[in-house]
Design an enzyme around this catalytic site. Structure first.
Site, PDB file in Angstrom:
ATOM      1  N   HIS B  14       0.846  -1.195   0.000  1.00 12.07           N
ATOM      2  CA  HIS B  14       0.000   0.000   0.000  1.00 12.07           C
ATOM      3  C   HIS B  14       0.884   1.249   0.000  1.00 12.07           C
ATOM      4  CE1 HIS B  14      -0.377   1.418   4.448  1.00 12.07           C
ATOM      5  NE2 HIS B  14       0.786   0.872   4.270  1.00 12.07           N
ATOM      6  N   CYS B  33       5.624   6.345   4.606  1.00 17.39           N
ATOM      7  CA  CYS B  33       4.482   5.582   4.082  1.00 17.39           C
ATOM      8  C   CYS B  33       3.960   6.150   2.780  1.00 17.39           C
ATOM      9  CB  CYS B  33       3.353   5.560   5.114  1.00 17.39           C
ATOM     10  SG  CYS B  33       3.833   4.730   6.639  1.00 17.39           S
ATOM     11  N   HIS B  39       5.173   0.189  -0.281  1.00 16.55           N
ATOM     12  CA  HIS B  39       5.806  -0.698   0.691  1.00 16.55           C
ATOM     13  C   HIS B  39       4.697  -1.648   1.135  1.00 16.55           C
ATOM     14  CE1 HIS B  39       3.854   2.255   3.248  1.00 16.55           C
ATOM     15  NE2 HIS B  39       3.885   1.373   4.228  1.00 16.55           N
ATOM     16  N   HIS B  41       3.078  -4.866   4.164  1.00 17.63           N
ATOM     17  CA  HIS B  41       2.984  -5.391   5.526  1.00 17.63           C
ATOM     18  C   HIS B  41       2.470  -6.831   5.536  1.00 17.63           C
ATOM     19  CE1 HIS B  41       3.624  -1.440   7.295  1.00 17.63           C
ATOM     20  NE2 HIS B  41       2.730  -0.943   6.478  1.00 17.63           N
ATOM     21  N   ASP B  79      -5.222 -10.531  -0.018  1.00 18.41           N
ATOM     22  CA  ASP B  79      -3.932 -11.186   0.161  1.00 18.41           C
ATOM     23  C   ASP B  79      -3.067 -11.086  -1.098  1.00 18.41           C
ATOM     24  OD1 ASP B  79      -2.014 -12.656   1.584  1.00 18.41           O
ATOM     25  OD2 ASP B  79      -2.632 -14.500   0.584  1.00 18.41           O
ATOM     26  N   HIS B  80      -1.823 -10.638  -0.905  1.00 15.44           N
ATOM     27  CA  HIS B  80      -0.868 -10.461  -2.000  1.00 15.44           C
ATOM     28  C   HIS B  80      -1.373  -9.462  -3.038  1.00 15.44           C
ATOM     29  CE1 HIS B  80       1.112 -13.906  -0.166  1.00 15.44           C
ATOM     30  NE2 HIS B  80       2.168 -13.634  -0.895  1.00 15.44           N
ATOM     31  N   GLU B 126      -1.165  -3.621  11.772  1.00  9.08           N
ATOM     32  CA  GLU B 126      -0.340  -3.272  10.613  1.00  9.08           C
ATOM     33  C   GLU B 126       1.105  -3.685  10.874  1.00  9.08           C
ATOM     34  OE1 GLU B 126      -0.440   0.531   7.835  1.00  9.08           O
ATOM     35  OE2 GLU B 126       0.827   0.864   9.565  1.00  9.08           O
TER      36      GLU B 126
END
Lengths: 137, 137, 137, 137, 137, 137
Positions: B14, B33, B39, B41, B79-80, B126
């Site tokens: 994100h 960020c 980047h 998480h 996811d991913h 996060e």
């Protein structure tokens, strides 16, 4: 001989793929990790150094020194970055956890030696359930 | 009334930024960020539902059902993935942990109710040190 | 040479006892673990393999392959089972953590080798405070 | 050869300083850890022993025996103590994690051997992010 | 209404005792925690604030702001300190986890409000197995 | 009003099934958990009590007292037991985590009140990813 370990972490985006593979082949080999729009992780990094205890300080290495080395040579270049696009020491390498652990070792070996200790291992968690360890070649 | 929680996780990329901010303003408000190259998480998601215990099964809800709901309505879509670019229920929203927790609640509320329980809270980590909780409005 | 570890878990029942011991002797040697009505654990299993990184994929071994091997040869035969009664590879062996770790090694060594890596260690947690490691003989 | 580990913990106060250093020098070398009024930690201790599995019991060592040794020779002398003032085996040594791990090894080596196993390592966490390992000299 | 939590930690020494108790009475009530030579802990602190999400930033509160408040008003005054001797806001109070959690709440309530959020709870771990929560009176 | 929590754990065997269901129906509803040969878990138990701080001791409740209550009324009857066969307070109840949490509440409510505090919640982890909370009816 004693071993001391410092745990650090960083967040980064990456993608596993080969430009000489078709999209279908990338998906077959790398699965969801080949997503062209990236995904990312909270990486956990354990750096272990070894050596003798300094009788004057009781330290193998001052942990402030070790933490500073890891920040300067690794974290400042990786944290909140895109591993494929922005990390010079990963340029031209597949952004796998294996390759990233080896590259981190290469960044740390000299500065740890100059600080009077020897780098023993780099242990890198990509997720809580997968991690890689490298002890040099 | 009893509460049961299922922990799941997903990895995603994100970026925090506003297109109507200059780069300098994005950096000032969102810090690292706001990196344009993304980047990511390892998000940890805790979904808590509440209700009465079924005297026949001893269950509030079958955890296979709850896990299946979370997978279908949340994880398969997150996811991913790149939260800014690929997640329909985050379209037009800043990709903050707060907004993501609220949006996950909105995806889960109806299917949990249809399965015979009530959604109590969504808790979203996060990083190990930052997490958000939402209990509906 | 690089090392990669996959963490898996399983739940099982067991009992520590010898049929040639009296109940009193079983209790003396094995304590509460000798309960004839069984007890059980959430076992955590760490499987470490070693080898070289494939320059084409950046992988030592595809973690989907490793996870699949562990599921087929270990977890499908242990998870939600009674170790004393239902696990063929523990037949005739005391169900201690030590013996279980060795038996898991024996199940994994060949299939890991056939997948192109070498099994390095099996680490098995019985509780958060007790674990066993086996590196082969 | 198999390895078994027992995790224990203790809480203690300590201070890092040298009486032959000035206060300024102590602060420079040891930082906040030199505070004359002490500070403290929840130490986590992992003791690993190695040996062969006894075919009669399936044990390398009975964990009740190992835990009892650690309690008698280490924890009873360290838990809720001031390491600088009250721990005989640390007398005359700087209270660093390195020195403490080595001193714990020295306390455990003989009693573990007398119990039929060999001490393999002492791993001591001072904080979640810093730990020391000692394997004997 | 949404809730966000920041986890921080600090190390400190303390002692539980009353000067108007005899040594024997202190030992009876406070056990090993009454050791006159102090002991210490790695405290884990979870600060939860609540409020509405700012539609412009997607934040309830900027976590850099929250972390800065916790550092200024709590950690800088507690970390590597002796709670009984050196922490002004604990002066005249027994250094129990209960009293420490309440005192931390008192330090944080105003600055969190001035930052535009409301303090919801202070959760303080003394050890992994004991923690206190305070939500205001 | 303040809240204090004590974490304990126990290991037990159990089975989810109804004697009035066929084996096929048990398998359909309870999955692998219906295995007639049992399986087991490392349960984690968090007991939270609430009340006022005693100004003389700084304690809501002496944690030795709370731990002693949990041991006497819960752990001594559950640890290393078969929940279906050996735990009187679970007799005639399905051995689900929900029912177990409620039954643990019932054992603790009176003795906690007699010790001068009020039971606030029982939180029970069956695995790291599944847990139940009960606050009384």
């Amino acid at each position: 001989m004693i071993y001391i370990t410092r745990k650090e972490h960083f967040n980064a985006a990456h993608r596993l793929y080969r430009s000489d593979y078709s999209d279908a082949r990338n998906l077959e080999v790398f699965g969801k990790c080949s997503n062209p729009n990236w995904h990312g992780h909270n990486y956990e990094l354990f750096v272990t150094v070894k050596g003798n205890v300094d009788p004057e300080t009781g330290f193998l290495i001052n942990l402030k020194t070790l933490s500073s080395i890891i920040n300067t040579f690794v974290l400042d270049r990786l944290d909140h970055k895109n591993i494929n696009l922005e990390v010079d020491f990963m340029s031209g390498r597949l952004a796998s956890t294996e390759n990233l652990a080896i590259a981190i070792w290469e960044q740390l070996e000299s500065p740890v030696r100059e600080a009077g200790a020897a780098l023993h291992s780099v242990k890198l968690y990509e997720t809580e359930r997968n991690f890689v360890e490298y002890f040099g070649n």
